[in-house]
Structures are given as structure tokens and as C-alpha cells.
Design a protein around this motif. Structure first.
Motif, short mmCIF file in Angstrom:
data_model
loop_
_atom_site.label_atom_id
_atom_site.label_comp_id
_atom_site.label_asym_id
_atom_site.label_seq_id
_atom_site.Cartn_x
_atom_site.Cartn_y
_atom_site.Cartn_z
N ARG A 29 0.82 -1.22 0.00
CA ARG A 29 0.00 0.00 0.00
C ARG A 29 0.85 1.26 0.00
O ARG A 29 0.42 2.31 -0.50
N SER A 30 2.06 1.17 0.56
CA SER A 30 2.91 2.36 0.68
C SER A 30 3.87 2.52 -0.51
O SER A 30 4.63 3.48 -0.56
N ARG A 31 3.84 1.59 -1.47
CA ARG A 31 4.75 1.68 -2.61
C ARG A 31 4.39 2.89 -3.46
O ARG A 31 3.23 3.34 -3.46
N PRO A 32 5.34 3.45 -4.19
CA PRO A 32 5.02 4.57 -5.08
C PRO A 32 4.13 4.11 -6.22
O PRO A 32 4.37 3.04 -6.81
N THR A 33 3.10 4.87 -6.52
CA THR A 33 2.17 4.50 -7.60
C THR A 33 2.02 5.59 -8.66
O THR A 33 1.47 5.32 -9.72
N GLY A 34 2.47 6.79 -8.36
CA GLY A 34 2.33 7.87 -9.33
C GLY A 34 3.41 7.83 -10.39
O GLY A 34 4.37 7.06 -10.30
N PRO A 35 3.25 8.63 -11.44
CA PRO A 35 4.26 8.67 -12.50
C PRO A 35 5.64 9.01 -11.95
O PRO A 35 5.78 9.87 -11.08
N ALA A 36 6.65 8.31 -12.44
CA ALA A 36 8.02 8.59 -12.02
C ALA A 36 8.46 9.93 -12.61
O ALA A 36 8.28 10.19 -13.79
N GLU A 37 9.05 10.77 -11.77
CA GLU A 37 9.52 12.06 -12.25
C GLU A 37 10.85 11.95 -13.00
O GLU A 37 11.13 12.74 -13.90
N SER A 38 11.67 10.95 -12.62
CA SER A 38 12.94 10.76 -13.31
C SER A 38 13.20 9.27 -13.46
O SER A 38 12.92 8.48 -12.55
N VAL A 39 13.69 8.88 -14.63
CA VAL A 39 14.07 7.50 -14.90
C VAL A 39 15.48 7.51 -15.48
O VAL A 39 15.74 8.21 -16.46
N ASP A 40 16.37 6.75 -14.85
CA ASP A 40 17.77 6.72 -15.26
C ASP A 40 18.22 5.29 -15.48
O ASP A 40 17.82 4.37 -14.75
N LEU A 41 19.09 5.10 -16.48
CA LEU A 41 19.69 3.80 -16.75
C LEU A 41 21.08 3.82 -16.13
O LEU A 41 21.95 4.58 -16.57
N VAL A 42 21.27 2.97 -15.12
CA VAL A 42 22.45 3.05 -14.26
C VAL A 42 23.29 1.78 -14.44
O VAL A 42 22.76 0.66 -14.46
N GLN A 43 24.60 1.96 -14.53
CA GLN A 43 25.49 0.81 -14.69
C GLN A 43 25.40 -0.11 -13.48
O GLN A 43 25.34 0.33 -12.34
N ILE A 44 25.38 -1.42 -13.75
CA ILE A 44 25.31 -2.42 -12.69
C ILE A 44 26.73 -2.73 -12.22
O ILE A 44 27.64 -2.92 -13.03
N THR A 45 26.93 -2.77 -10.92
CA THR A 45 28.25 -2.99 -10.34
C THR A 45 28.26 -4.28 -9.51
O THR A 45 27.19 -4.84 -9.21
N PRO A 46 29.44 -4.74 -9.11
CA PRO A 46 29.49 -5.91 -8.21
C PRO A 46 28.71 -5.70 -6.92
O PRO A 46 28.24 -6.66 -6.31
#
Length: 346
Positions: free
Chosen positions: A188-205
Motif C-alpha cells: 500500500r505504501s509503494r510509489p504508484t504515481g508517474p516517475a519524475e525521473s528515470v535513469d539507466l544506471v550501470q550495474i556494479t558488483p
């Protein structure tokens, strides 16, 4: 604790079944479309539905140890039998800590989100008012609409019980679902509205294990491979036309939170068009426009170096075909590994 009937939502009223409801109840329970995935014997008789009405029309204490059936009515017509659109089954164990729910909607009421609204309301009542710590449910393995109801409320698929129920003389599998009180509060507490920013981030160890824990809904698992499999495909990339593909993979962050995973077969000398290999948005972040934002990021990345972006999808009900079509992807007419190939011109 005291039961607070009726339970009201924005559009519905949930209350004990009454004698006046039984004719409508019997009618929709005998509908072949409604009864297809249900366990009750057919035809449903007047005596069958009469047994579902509790002696006390206004119970004030939770009934433990047996199933109780509740009416789902439209809020605008709650007093009339014509307002009955379905029913909820509720079982509370002897301790009052564990519960099970079931639900049935008349055919005319399906497809409007009423089942999700009703199940969410009864689950919240069980947890917040009665102090229940776990709620169980089950579905037929072929009843995907019912599964999606549970997923929208936050239930998690736990396992498939093989040959575990007898329905009208036939031994069938049963999908088992569960939701803890803490999980429901978190959902119930999870974000449900439109994301204001979306970023593609490098995956690290340091982040790869968190990325690997991302998951879709159970009903999407036949259409989206888990991240662990994608990691394996990236580690051992396949060859196309004799030349290995080059995986490009990123974590998807929405408003700073880890929300998904994307992997592309990158542009190379031998593969001039990038191929969207995997796109997974975690179940807790779906419906926020994140997938569209990821595609927009990929378009910006590849427009200077390629003429089009390719992908393919499983063509089945509830699949991503409409999502890609809405973004301008056009089927190429090719079937790749039993998936529909589609292209977005850049």
C-alpha cells in the motif's frame, strides 16, 4: 475484535448475504463463464445458495472455523438485489490469525476492477481491523484474470499444488497465493504515481544482487525472463549469423529507487540495429510509465548510430504487444523464437 459491516469502498459495499440476494446469486453462479474455474457442483440449486446465508444477518464477531459468504454490491444500489454483482468467501481460522479469501463476480460486472477493489477492501479489513497476519488464496492455473486480481492487491504466488483439488469429478492443479500483513502494508505504501525521473544506471558488483532480486508478476513470467537468466545470457552471449551479440545492460532507477532492468544487444559492425533483449519492470513499480521512459532513453541513445530499434514479444493475452504498438513499434512479419518481431524506426 468487532466486525465492521458494511465495508465500503469508493464504488462498492460489502455486507452479509441476505435472503433477497439468493435469486441473483444462483443465476450468476449457474453461468458457464462464471463457474468455469470454480469448484461448486452444477447446477447450483436454491438449497445450495440458501446455505450461504448466515443465521445472524448482522454479525458482530468474526466467525472462525468455517467459510462465510459476503455480498458485493454497488454502492449506488446496495439495498436492492439488483445491486448484487458478486460475492466474497472468507475463512478465518480458530486462532483468528490466518485467513483465506475467494471471490466471484457476475459476468456483467467483470472487467471494471470491482474484484480488485473488493478483495483489497476485505484484505485490509482482515489485517487492520481483525489483526490477521496472513491471507491465503488459490486460483485455477488457467484463470489469469483471477490471478491478476490477486497481483494487483499484492499477493505473491507461492507454488503450484499438483493434483490437489477435485472439481466436478476431475483432479486438477491449484495455484497457491499468499500475502502477509507486513507485505500488504508495504504494498500500500509503494510509489504508484508517474516517475519524475528515470535513469539507466550501470550495474556494479555491489548492486548486481539487488538487480537480480527484481521480479515481475507471476502472470508475466512466461513473457519476461528473470534477471538471473539475463545475466547468464550476457555472460554467454549467443551468435547471430556467425557473430556474437554484444550485451549492454543497465539497472533502471525511478526517482532514485531501483525499479527495473534493461538489456540490449548493442550495435556492432555485424549487427547494425540494436535489439531490445530484455525489459523488466519490478512488480512494485509497474503502471508508473517507467517502461515508456526506458524506451525513450534507448531511442536517445541509439538514434545517432542506428536506423531502428528491434525487439520481440510473446503474443498472448496480457502481453506487451499493445505497449510496443502504442510506442510506434511495427511488426516486421518475422517470428523469432516463437515471438513476434517488431521494429521502431528512429
Amino acid at each position: 475484535m468487532t466486525v465492521s459491516y458494511p465495508i465500503r469502498t469508493e464504488r462498492l459495499v460489502i455486507r452479509p448475504l441476505a435472503q433477497a440476494d439468493l435469486s441473483t446469486l444462483r443465476e450468476y453462479r449457474n453461468d458457464a463463464d462464471v463457474s468455469r474455474y470454480q469448484e461448486w457442483p452444477l447446477p447450483v440449486t436454491a438449497d445450495d445458495v440458501a446455505m450461504l446465508v448466515e443465521p445472524d444477518p448482522q454479525p458482530t464477531e468474526p466467525v472462525r472455523g468455517h467459510w462465510v459468504q459476503l455480498a458485493i454490491t454497488l454502492a449506488d444500489d446496495e439495498r436492492s438485489p439488483a445491486g448484487l454483482i458478486g460475492d466474497l468467501g472468507l475463512y478465518l481460522d480458530a486462532s483468528g490469525s490466518l485467513a483465506r479469501v475467494g471471490y466471484t463476480l457476475a459476468r456483467s460486472a467483470q472487467g471494471h476492477g470491482y474484484a480488485t477493489e473488493a478483495v483489497a477492501a476485505i484484505v485490509d479489513h482482515l489485517i487492520d481491523v481483525l489483526g490477521v497476519v496472513r491471507v491465503d488464496a488459490s486460483t485455477d492455473p488457467h484463470n489469469r484474470p483471477s490471478m491478476r486480481v490477486l497481483e494487483r492487491v499484492g499477493f505473491v504466488h507461492e507454488h503450484t499444488a499438483t493434483d490437489s483439488v477435485v472439481v466436478r469429478g476431475e483432479l486438477l492443479d491449484d495455484e497457491r497465493w499468499a500475502l502477509s500483513a507486513d507485505d500488504r502494508r508495504s504494498w500500500r505504501s509503494r510509489p504508484t504515481g508517474p516517475a519524475e525521473s528515470v535513469d539507466l544506471v550501470q550495474i556494479t558488483p555491489h548492486t548486481q544482487r539487488d538487480v537480480a532480486r527484481l521480479r515481475t508478476h507471476h502472470t508475466q513470467e512466461t513473457m519476461v525472463a528473470p534477471v538471473s537468466r539475463s545475466f547468464g545470457d550476457a555472460l554467454f552471449p549467443e551468435s547471430i549469423d556467425g557473430h556474437p551479440v554484444l550485451p549492454w545492460l543497465r539497472a533502471v532507477h525511478a526517482d532514485g529507487d531501483l525499479a527495473g532492468f534493461v538489456m540490449v544487444a548493442d550495435v556492432t559492425e555485424h549487427h547494425p540495429e540494436p535489439y531490445l533483449w530484455r525489459l523488466l519492470i519490478d512488480r512494485r513499480h509497474q503502471g508508473r510509465g517507467i517502461g515508456r521512459a526506458v524506451i525513450a532513453e534507448l531511442v536517445d541513445r541509439y538514434r545517432p548510430m542506428a536506423a531502428a530499434l528491434l525487439t520481440s514479444y510473446v503474443d498472448e493475452p496480457g502481453g506487451p504487444g499493445p505497449f510496443y504498438a502504442g510506442l510506434g513499434f511495427v511488426p516486421t512479419g518475422e517470428i523469432v523464437d516463437e515471438e513476434v518481431e517488431t521494429r521502431l524506426r528512429l
